[in-house]
Design a protein around this motif. Sequence first.
Motif, PDB file in Angstrom:
ATOM      1  N   CYS A  57     -13.346 -15.541  44.139  1.00 22.11           N
ATOM      2  CA  CYS A  57     -13.386 -16.916  44.645  1.00 22.11           C
ATOM      3  C   CYS A  57     -13.954 -17.794  43.527  1.00 22.11           C
ATOM      4  CB  CYS A  57     -14.269 -17.013  45.885  1.00 22.11           C
ATOM      5  SG  CYS A  57     -14.552 -18.736  46.387  1.00 22.11           S
ATOM      6  N   PRO A  58     -13.193 -18.796  43.061  1.00 27.01           N
ATOM      7  CA  PRO A  58     -13.665 -19.572  41.912  1.00 27.01           C
ATOM      8  C   PRO A  58     -14.996 -20.280  42.157  1.00 27.01           C
ATOM      9  CG  PRO A  58     -11.657 -20.546  42.859  1.00 27.01           C
ATOM     10  CD  PRO A  58     -11.874 -19.240  43.543  1.00 27.01           C
ATOM     11  N   ARG A  61     -17.429 -19.463  47.313  1.00 30.38           N
ATOM     12  CA  ARG A  61     -17.576 -19.896  48.705  1.00 30.38           C
ATOM     13  C   ARG A  61     -17.480 -18.719  49.690  1.00 30.38           C
ATOM     14  NH1 ARG A  61     -14.652 -23.525  52.989  1.00 30.38           N
ATOM     15  NH2 ARG A  61     -16.440 -24.756  53.629  1.00 30.38           N
ATOM     16  N   ASP A  62     -16.835 -17.651  49.270  1.00 33.92           N
ATOM     17  CA  ASP A  62     -16.770 -16.465  50.137  1.00 33.92           C
ATOM     18  C   ASP A  62     -18.187 -15.987  50.467  1.00 33.92           C
ATOM     19  OD1 ASP A  62     -17.103 -15.770  47.453  1.00 33.92           O
ATOM     20  OD2 ASP A  62     -15.966 -13.906  47.611  1.00 33.92           O
ATOM     21  N   LEU A  65     -19.761 -18.382  53.014  1.00 37.16           N
ATOM     22  CA  LEU A  65     -19.219 -18.201  54.368  1.00 37.16           C
ATOM     23  C   LEU A  65     -19.768 -16.920  55.017  1.00 37.16           C
ATOM     24  CD1 LEU A  65     -15.504 -19.254  53.676  1.00 37.16           C
ATOM     25  CD2 LEU A  65     -17.252 -20.571  54.893  1.00 37.16           C
ATOM     26  N   VAL A 290     -14.407 -25.938  48.624  1.00 36.66           N
ATOM     27  CA  VAL A 290     -13.203 -25.096  48.490  1.00 36.66           C
ATOM     28  C   VAL A 290     -12.757 -25.082  47.035  1.00 36.66           C
ATOM     29  CG1 VAL A 290     -10.794 -24.854  49.225  1.00 36.66           C
ATOM     30  CG2 VAL A 290     -12.523 -25.623  50.858  1.00 36.66           C
ATOM     31  N   GLY A 291     -12.364 -23.898  46.558  1.00 34.88           N
ATOM     32  CA  GLY A 291     -11.910 -23.755  45.175  1.00 34.88           C
ATOM     33  C   GLY A 291     -10.537 -24.379  44.961  1.00 34.88           C
ATOM     34  N   CYS A 294      -7.269 -20.733  44.770  1.00 37.83           N
ATOM     35  CA  CYS A 294      -7.687 -19.612  45.617  1.00 37.83           C
ATOM     36  C   CYS A 294      -6.656 -18.487  45.559  1.00 37.83           C
ATOM     37  CB  CYS A 294      -7.815 -20.075  47.066  1.00 37.83           C
ATOM     38  SG  CYS A 294      -9.010 -21.395  47.226  1.00 37.83           S
ATOM     39  N   PRO A 295      -7.108 -17.249  45.405  1.00 37.24           N
ATOM     40  CA  PRO A 295      -6.143 -16.146  45.424  1.00 37.24           C
ATOM     41  C   PRO A 295      -5.505 -16.017  46.811  1.00 37.24           C
ATOM     42  CG  PRO A 295      -8.400 -15.311  45.302  1.00 37.24           C
ATOM     43  CD  PRO A 295      -8.485 -16.800  45.180  1.00 37.24           C
ATOM     44  N   CYS A 298      -7.235 -13.862  49.606  1.00 36.19           N
ATOM     45  CA  CYS A 298      -8.617 -14.097  50.029  1.00 36.19           C
ATOM     46  C   CYS A 298      -8.759 -13.956  51.543  1.00 36.19           C
ATOM     47  CB  CYS A 298      -9.090 -15.483  49.588  1.00 36.19           C
ATOM     48  SG  CYS A 298     -10.776 -15.795  50.144  1.00 36.19           S
ATOM     49  N   TYR A 300     -10.775 -15.418  53.431  1.00 34.42           N
ATOM     50  CA  TYR A 300     -11.230 -16.639  54.114  1.00 34.42           C
ATOM     51  C   TYR A 300     -10.230 -17.786  54.017  1.00 34.42           C
ATOM     52  CZ  TYR A 300     -15.671 -14.252  54.555  1.00 34.42           C
ATOM     53  OH  TYR A 300     -16.647 -13.348  54.881  1.00 34.42           O
ATOM     54  N   ARG A 301      -8.982 -17.492  53.748  1.00 28.91           N
ATOM     55  CA  ARG A 301      -7.982 -18.574  53.624  1.00 28.91           C
ATOM     56  C   ARG A 301      -7.869 -19.338  54.942  1.00 28.91           C
ATOM     57  NH1 ARG A 301      -4.844 -18.792  48.832  1.00 28.91           N
ATOM     58  NH2 ARG A 301      -3.812 -20.577  49.758  1.00 28.91           N
ATOM     59  N   CYS A 304     -10.810 -21.898  54.803  1.00 31.15           N
ATOM     60  CA  CYS A 304     -10.781 -22.923  53.750  1.00 31.15           C
ATOM     61  C   CYS A 304      -9.469 -23.697  53.718  1.00 31.15           C
ATOM     62  CB  CYS A 304     -11.020 -22.290  52.384  1.00 31.15           C
ATOM     63  SG  CYS A 304     -12.586 -21.413  52.293  1.00 31.15           S
ATOM     64  N   HIS A 305      -8.368 -23.036  54.111  1.00 31.24           N
ATOM     65  CA  HIS A 305      -7.044 -23.680  54.083  1.00 31.24           C
ATOM     66  C   HIS A 305      -6.402 -23.498  55.460  1.00 31.24           C
ATOM     67  CE1 HIS A 305      -7.279 -24.061  49.702  1.00 31.24           C
ATOM     68  NE2 HIS A 305      -7.722 -22.817  49.690  1.00 31.24           N
TER      69      HIS A 305
HETATM   70  S1  SF4 Z   1     -10.104 -19.547  50.339  1.00 27.84           S
HETATM   71 FE1  SF4 Z   1     -12.264 -20.195  50.333  1.00 27.84          FE
HETATM   72  S2  SF4 Z   1     -13.408 -18.330  50.012  1.00 27.84           S
HETATM   73 FE2  SF4 Z   1     -11.285 -17.909  49.458  1.00 27.84          FE
HETATM   74  S3  SF4 Z   1     -11.145 -18.267  47.280  1.00 27.84           S
HETATM   75 FE3  SF4 Z   1     -10.634 -20.197  48.251  1.00 27.84          FE
HETATM   76  S4  SF4 Z   1     -12.580 -21.293  48.430  1.00 27.84           S
HETATM   77 FE4  SF4 Z   1     -13.045 -19.186  47.997  1.00 27.84          FE
END
Ligand code: SF4
Length: 307
Positions: A57-58, A61-62, A65, A290-291, A294-295, A298, A300-301, A304-305
């Motif tokens: 996570c750039p 934030r993971d 959370l 939020v980055g 984001c991969p 992730c 936590y998508r 965050c999204h």
């Molecule tokens: S979705 Fe949220 S936790 Fe995941 S990489 Fe992006 S900012 Fe970080």
Amino acid sequence: MYFLSEDERKHVLKGLLPKSRELSVAEELRGWNWPRPPLEPMYPVRLALFEVAGKYCPNGRDLFLRRVQGLTRKPTRPMLAGAAYHETLVRVLVRAKRYIYEKGVDRYREIFIALRETPAVDPGAWWIPEAGEALPEITARAELIHEFEVDRVAARIRDCLARQAHIAEDSLVALAIPVVLEQKLDGSILGLSQNLSADALTLSEPMVVDLKFGEPRDFHRLGLVGYGLVMESVYEFPVNLGCLVYANFRQDRLVVRKEFHILDDELRQWLIEERDEKMRMVAEERDPGVGSSCPRYCQYRDVCHPS
Ligand code: SF4
């Protein structure tokens, strides 16, 4: 996968080790100086090493959370696969040690038979019910790892037996399988978890080995230096070298590549900065936002999204 080839051994013994000993590490950056800055933790928070060293996570934030908001998620498919492959490898090596003691040098051929007959995957493994439709692929790849490692261990045992006519079991274990698997380390005095587990420690030289299934990332070196610092804090001897082992699959082939790293001042400082920044984020409950990149895997998508 943890064993060095002859070329790698030469590279380590004749090149990297002398170089790492010449390169003087600043005294305050040795793990045994944990009661003083900059190693002394600034906050009472304790973090797992993967939380400090993981930069998927750039913005980190993971971590916010999970640790501040208390949001947990099921492991992703790459996480499950990685855990399964690690488990397979540990299974082979630990069983090989056990069979050497059980069967003894005189019945060495039974060691190979027992290893080959051991299933690659423990039928009761925790990750099996979680794997869903990925189960056949993960199992097939675990079998590849098992086959590869059994052959490697058998070759090493044969080689030791051929060179040492009077060898006994304990010495055979130390020579043929010179690694401690999943070494438990208490990192609490450095602000890390008291239940750290290093993938492997080599016995010939204090070297931390970290096994990765996936693409190399620059920050993987942080895990190495983290374990190195913790070892220095616990055992009070210098740990100057680390090795990242990257294992990947090309159809039915396993491709293994090793990267050696000197645990120099720059890496040590980077780890300490990451630790301090992440401790502050958790202690002050500060959302890093939020980055921007984001991969897609992730966990936590959805948070965050949400769209
Ligand atoms: S979705 Fe949220 S936790 Fe995941 S990489 Fe992006 S900012 Fe970080």
